[in-house]
Enzyme design. Structure first.
Site, PDB file in Angstrom:
ATOM      1  N   HIS A  56      53.561  29.986  39.106  1.00 39.85           N
ATOM      2  CA  HIS A  56      54.481  31.111  39.632  1.00 39.85           C
ATOM      3  C   HIS A  56      55.533  31.006  40.996  1.00 39.85           C
ATOM      4  CE1 HIS A  56      50.689  33.672  38.272  1.00 39.85           C
ATOM      5  NE2 HIS A  56      51.294  33.087  37.364  1.00 39.85           N
ATOM      6  N   GLU A  58      55.552  32.073  43.971  1.00 42.89           N
ATOM      7  CA  GLU A  58      54.749  31.836  45.346  1.00 42.89           C
ATOM      8  C   GLU A  58      54.037  30.676  45.222  1.00 42.89           C
ATOM      9  OE1 GLU A  58      54.711  34.253  42.646  1.00 42.89           O
ATOM     10  OE2 GLU A  58      54.985  36.788  43.370  1.00 42.89           O
ATOM     11  N   CYS A  89      47.930  33.083  44.259  1.00 42.38           N
ATOM     12  CA  CYS A  89      49.446  32.586  44.913  1.00 42.38           C
ATOM     13  C   CYS A  89      48.799  33.155  45.961  1.00 42.38           C
ATOM     14  CB  CYS A  89      50.395  33.001  44.589  1.00 42.38           C
ATOM     15  SG  CYS A  89      51.218  32.614  42.644  1.00 42.38           S
TER      16      CYS A  89
HETATM   17 ZN    ZN Z   1      50.932  33.974  41.122  1.00 41.12          ZN
END
Ligand code: ZN
Length: 160
Positions: A56, A58, A89
């Protein structure tokens, strides 16, 4: 702190990165790290299509920040993201001591759309960032960008 014009510019970039991810076969999420002076320091988008579901943007930002910014720089930075951080995250963001988060659409909105489209829930609980990282200043959703992000998510699920 309210959303101002420069916030919208960075959020706009995060949504453009989400679109880039979708066009490349990944899930439509994008994020931008901006320092206290307003400079973009790092940006990324979702990269899970090759099998690592933790890729991801983030999380990449949290790791990049830990390697390249001082604790003070991290605390003064802002992360802009097309969709609210997931719990993984949000935890990474808090562990490395990053500052404010501005998201275009909330996790709850994402979950509502999935339910509306008959898409099964994901494997991780849908929680607001503040449930995972209570000390992080958070702003969103931002109405100007909600419809566009919703459409990117709709495209993501309609091609499966
Ligand atoms: Zn995430």
């Amino acid at each position: 702190m309210a959303i101002i014009a420069t916030d919208l510019i960075h959020l706009r970039r995060a949504v453009d990165l989400a679109r880039e991810a979708l066009d490349d076969g990944d899930e439509p999420y994008g994020s931008v790290l901006v320092d206290a002076s307003g400079a973009v320091r790092f940006e990324d988008r979702n990269r899970v299509k090759d099998g690592d579901e933790t890729r991801h943007p983030e999380l990449e930002i949290a790791r990049w920040s830990a390697a390249h910014l001082t604790p003070d720089e991290r605390a003064a930075a802002t992360v802009y993201t097309s969709g609210e951080h997931c719990p993984m995250c949000a935890a990474a963001h808090a562990w490395v001591g990053l500052g404010r988060i501005v998201y275009a659409t909330s996790a709850r909105q994402g979950a509502t759309w999935r339910a509306e489209w008959g898409v099964p829930a994901g494997p991780v609980a849908v929680l607001p960032i503040t449930a995972v990282a209570p000390g992080t200043p958070v702003e969103g959703p931002v109405p100007e960008l909600v419809e566009e992000v919703r459409e990117l998510q709709r495209r993501r699920f309609s091609r499966r």
